[in-house]
Design an enzyme around this catalytic site. Sequence first.
Site, PDB file in Angstrom:
ATOM      1  N   VAL A 182       4.624   0.030  15.761  1.00 62.91           N
ATOM      2  CA  VAL A 182       3.390   0.478  16.410  1.00 62.91           C
ATOM      3  C   VAL A 182       3.228  -0.136  17.798  1.00 62.91           C
ATOM      4  O   VAL A 182       2.423   0.344  18.604  1.00 62.91           O
ATOM      5  CB  VAL A 182       2.145   0.166  15.546  1.00 62.91           C
ATOM      6  N   LYS A 215     -11.426  -9.992   5.837  1.00 63.99           N
ATOM      7  CA  LYS A 215     -11.379 -11.036   6.871  1.00 63.99           C
ATOM      8  C   LYS A 215     -11.877 -10.557   8.221  1.00 63.99           C
ATOM      9  O   LYS A 215     -12.103 -11.355   9.130  1.00 63.99           O
ATOM     10  CB  LYS A 215      -9.954 -11.585   6.965  1.00 63.99           C
ATOM     11  N   PHE A 219       0.826  -1.202   0.000  1.00 61.29           N
ATOM     12  CA  PHE A 219       0.000   0.000   0.000  1.00 61.29           C
ATOM     13  C   PHE A 219       0.862   1.255   0.000  1.00 61.29           C
ATOM     14  O   PHE A 219       0.648   2.175  -0.796  1.00 61.29           O
ATOM     15  CB  PHE A 219      -0.937   0.012   1.212  1.00 61.29           C
ATOM     16  N   GLY A 230      -1.993  -8.180  -7.525  1.00 57.59           N
ATOM     17  CA  GLY A 230      -0.579  -7.967  -7.802  1.00 57.59           C
ATOM     18  C   GLY A 230       0.275  -7.657  -6.600  1.00 57.59           C
ATOM     19  O   GLY A 230       1.494  -7.518  -6.738  1.00 57.59           O
TER      20      GLY A 230
END
Length: 332
Positions: free
Chosen positions: A63, A128, A16, A171
């Site tokens: 995180v 999910k 991303f 992809g």
Amino acid sequence: MLENSSILVTGGTGSFGNSFVPMTLNRYNPRKIIILSRDEMKQWEMAKKFQGDPRVRFFIGDVRDRDRLYRALDGVDYVVHAAATKIVPTAEYNPFECVKTNIHGAMNLIDACIDKGVKRVVALSTDKASSPINLYGATKLASDKLFVAGNSYSGEHGTSFSVVRYGNVMGSRGSVIPFFMSIRDTGVLPITDPRMTRFMISLEQGVELVWHAMQDMVGGEIYVKKIPSMRVPEIASVIAPEARQETVGIRPGEKLHEQMIGIEDAPFTYEYDEHYKILPSINDWNSSKERIKNGKPVAEDFVYSSDSNKEWMTPEALSAWIEANRSHIGAI
């Protein structure tokens, strides 16, 4: 909104982030994009793409580390939360680690964003998280609930939180398309179940959904992009038409079909031209006109699942997409 702003992306060296950063730099020209991740090698490789661009900064951190998040968020206006432990079998065999990143990490980020005065936060979710059957999905459902509820106690700080949810990213590293392409020369492609279906979304569409959420959100919304479905055997046939398809059985924690909106969410779900919006069931936010805007309520028995989807991707469309994106499939 994002022009001349400071944006932080957690887990920003993943698939991303590698799409979000160049697209956002080109579209909005932010003052600064900070990539927060814990893998210095991925940062090193990604930094080469933006060498000489002072708008892109890299910050080693996790995180799970609350103090590090407070330091990273100094002067940040907007946050996109993409960090997650997301490989289903990995989460099944390492549940404590998955919980630490996906749940504790979300809690840390929410607290830090509120305390540091971040304006808006968009967290990436997954199909999910809807009616989860595996640990990854369960932790992301918990994460979604945390981000929604974060709006209740941001108080006078004014930080707003929302979520975007989408399915199989075409992809991306670890997804089915690059996997099939990597083994097609063997002449055999493993199919977990010939009935299996998947949603199909490009990384570019995922980035655009985050942009839309950042602009549209009031706080607590879950945005679900309208995207086509495809049967996994059809995907295999497009990639390797001569290969034999061998049924190998569903893996632990794997679903036959992807679901992004369950029937339990239908009473709180509204439809728009290009997406759905699930509004929170808490605080009467699902009846908020400011959040609903021009949305239309879905049917009370509505379910958004890859097998009952109204829109389907054709083999020709997938083949054209692969040809256009061949150079970077599976690379990010």
